[in-house]
Motif scaffolding. Structure first.
Motif, PDB file in Angstrom:
ATOM      1  N   PRO A  55       0.635  -1.099  -0.183  1.00 41.60           N
ATOM      2  CA  PRO A  55      -0.171   0.087  -0.082  1.00 41.60           C
ATOM      3  C   PRO A  55       0.988   1.154   0.027  1.00 41.60           C
ATOM      4  O   PRO A  55       2.091   1.137   0.201  1.00 41.60           O
ATOM      5  N   PRO A  56       0.224   2.491  -0.066  1.00 45.17           N
ATOM      6  CA  PRO A  56       0.576   3.810  -0.090  1.00 45.17           C
ATOM      7  C   PRO A  56       1.745   3.626   1.049  1.00 45.17           C
ATOM      8  O   PRO A  56       1.183   3.397   2.424  1.00 45.17           O
ATOM      9  N   ASP A  57       3.145   4.322   1.135  1.00 44.89           N
ATOM     10  CA  ASP A  57       3.725   4.552   2.441  1.00 44.89           C
ATOM     11  C   ASP A  57       4.870   5.663   1.864  1.00 44.89           C
ATOM     12  O   ASP A  57       4.796   6.395   1.034  1.00 44.89           O
ATOM     13  N   ALA A  58       6.003   5.482   2.687  1.00 48.17           N
ATOM     14  CA  ALA A  58       7.150   6.580   2.484  1.00 48.17           C
ATOM     15  C   ALA A  58       7.767   6.487   1.247  1.00 48.17           C
ATOM     16  O   ALA A  58       8.223   7.310   0.658  1.00 48.17           O
ATOM     17  N   VAL A  59       7.784   5.202   0.694  1.00 53.53           N
ATOM     18  CA  VAL A  59       8.095   5.002  -0.702  1.00 53.53           C
ATOM     19  C   VAL A  59       7.610   5.794  -1.683  1.00 53.53           C
ATOM     20  O   VAL A  59       8.078   6.601  -2.697  1.00 53.53           O
ATOM     21  N   ASP A  60       6.301   5.517  -1.845  1.00 51.98           N
ATOM     22  CA  ASP A  60       5.300   6.300  -2.807  1.00 51.98           C
ATOM     23  C   ASP A  60       3.786   6.183  -2.224  1.00 51.98           C
ATOM     24  O   ASP A  60       3.402   5.314  -1.764  1.00 51.98           O
TER      25      ASP A  60
END
Length: 314
Positions: A218-223
């Motif tokens: 899921p969406p996180d600090a990477v994207d």
């Protein structure tokens, strides 16, 4: 290591087209992430505890749209269908279905545990508390109200990834140093990533020393849109400062102990909206693009490991 070709990863049949507003998709993703914690109560409490925590994860059955809690043997299991969403608690003879829409997560957790007790008896152990989850009003008691179209898009992401991982796991199975346990595609509720892990090396003590992970997260600090990934790891730190080859789609992202290949959900969504785009493998654009990405990134990781075999591994 045998090189993968994208067409080897493509399923025989595809889920419905991937169409979803990005903001609504992220919102639905976060809500279902919280809902999954209620479903995970069954695996955590009724499943047979495992050192790698896989009893808390979900797996899937052929022909089933649900992800099922694992490790419960002939006892109670819980399923999560993302396209709905729907929660199911079963024991082989009886089934209870819960519609999470309009309910709060605390209520869902209580009901799942109640029905699991009714159908499977008392729990084996207490559930491990839920980890820190993405911030969302449902965490503070708001009712689940995810957009149906976004839920369908979320189901597409996981169903497509599940099919790809099953084919990838079969294609690389002979490369695993021992066993096949880690290659089973699992949906891990704590981060809500669906992934498989290929163990390509172990040290003299038998601990993992080299792995390649493939999955969607899921969406996180990477994207902020979520992403598919191919993630190599080496215990000796040999992957740091690597100069990885350019990918046909997606990119390499630094993450502290080396890089991982990332294909953003937003990038795949743009391909899905482009009716004129055709993936190089001759498939429909979104599925073909994901397959191209995984094959290219995996081949780069495998080639590096094959050319840099350390001493003391097996």
């Amino acid at each position: 290591m045998k090189r993968l070709r994208a067409f080897e990863l493509l399923p025989a049949a595809y889920p419905a087209d991937f169409r979803a507003d990005q903001a609504a998709l992220v919102d639905a993703w976060r809500q279902v992430h919280h809902v999954a914690q209620a479903v995970a109560e069954v695996g955590k409490s009724w499943g047979e505890s495992r050192d790698d925590d896989s009893h808390s994860a979900f797996t899937s059955l052929p022909g089933s749209s649900m992800f099922w809690s694992t490790g419960t043997g002939d006892g109670v299991v819980a399923g999560l269908d993302l396209d709905g969403p729907t929660i199911s608690i079963e024991n082989g003879n009886e089934q209870i279905v819960i519609d999470p829409i309009g309910r709060d997560v605390a209520w869902l957790r209580e009901r799942v545990r109640l029905y699991a007790t009714l159908l499977g008896g008392e729990a084996r152990q207490d559930a491990v508390p839920a980890p820190d989850l993405p911030d969302h009003p449902v965490a503070s008691g708001a009712a689940v109200d995810a957009d149906p179209a976004a839920l369908a898009g979320l189901a597409w992401i996981y169903d497509t990834t599940r099919a790809l991982l099953e084919r990838w796991s079969a294609a690389v199975r002979t490369r695993a140093v021992d066993g096949r346990h880690e290659l089973v595609p699992r949906l891990w509720p704590h981060h809500f990533d669906l992934a498989s892990l290929l163990v390509v090396g172990r040290d003299a003590a038998g601990a993992m020393s080299r792995t390649i992970g493939v999955g969607v997260t899921p969406p996180d600090a990477v994207d902020p849109s979520g992403y598919w990934y191919v993630s190599p790891w080496a215990a000796d730190g040999s992957l740091e400062d690597m100069d990885w080859p350019e990918l046909p789609i997606g990119t390499w992202v630094e993450r502290g102990a080396g890089a991982m290949a990332v294909l953003r959900v937003e990038e795949v969504a743009a391909l899905a909206a482009d009716d004129d785009h055709e993936a190089d493998v001759g498939s429909s654009a979104p599925e073909g693009a994901i397959a191209e990405f995984v094959a290219a990134a995996f081949n780069a990781c495998a080639e590096h490991f094959d050319q840099n075999e350390p001493h003391g591994t097996k």
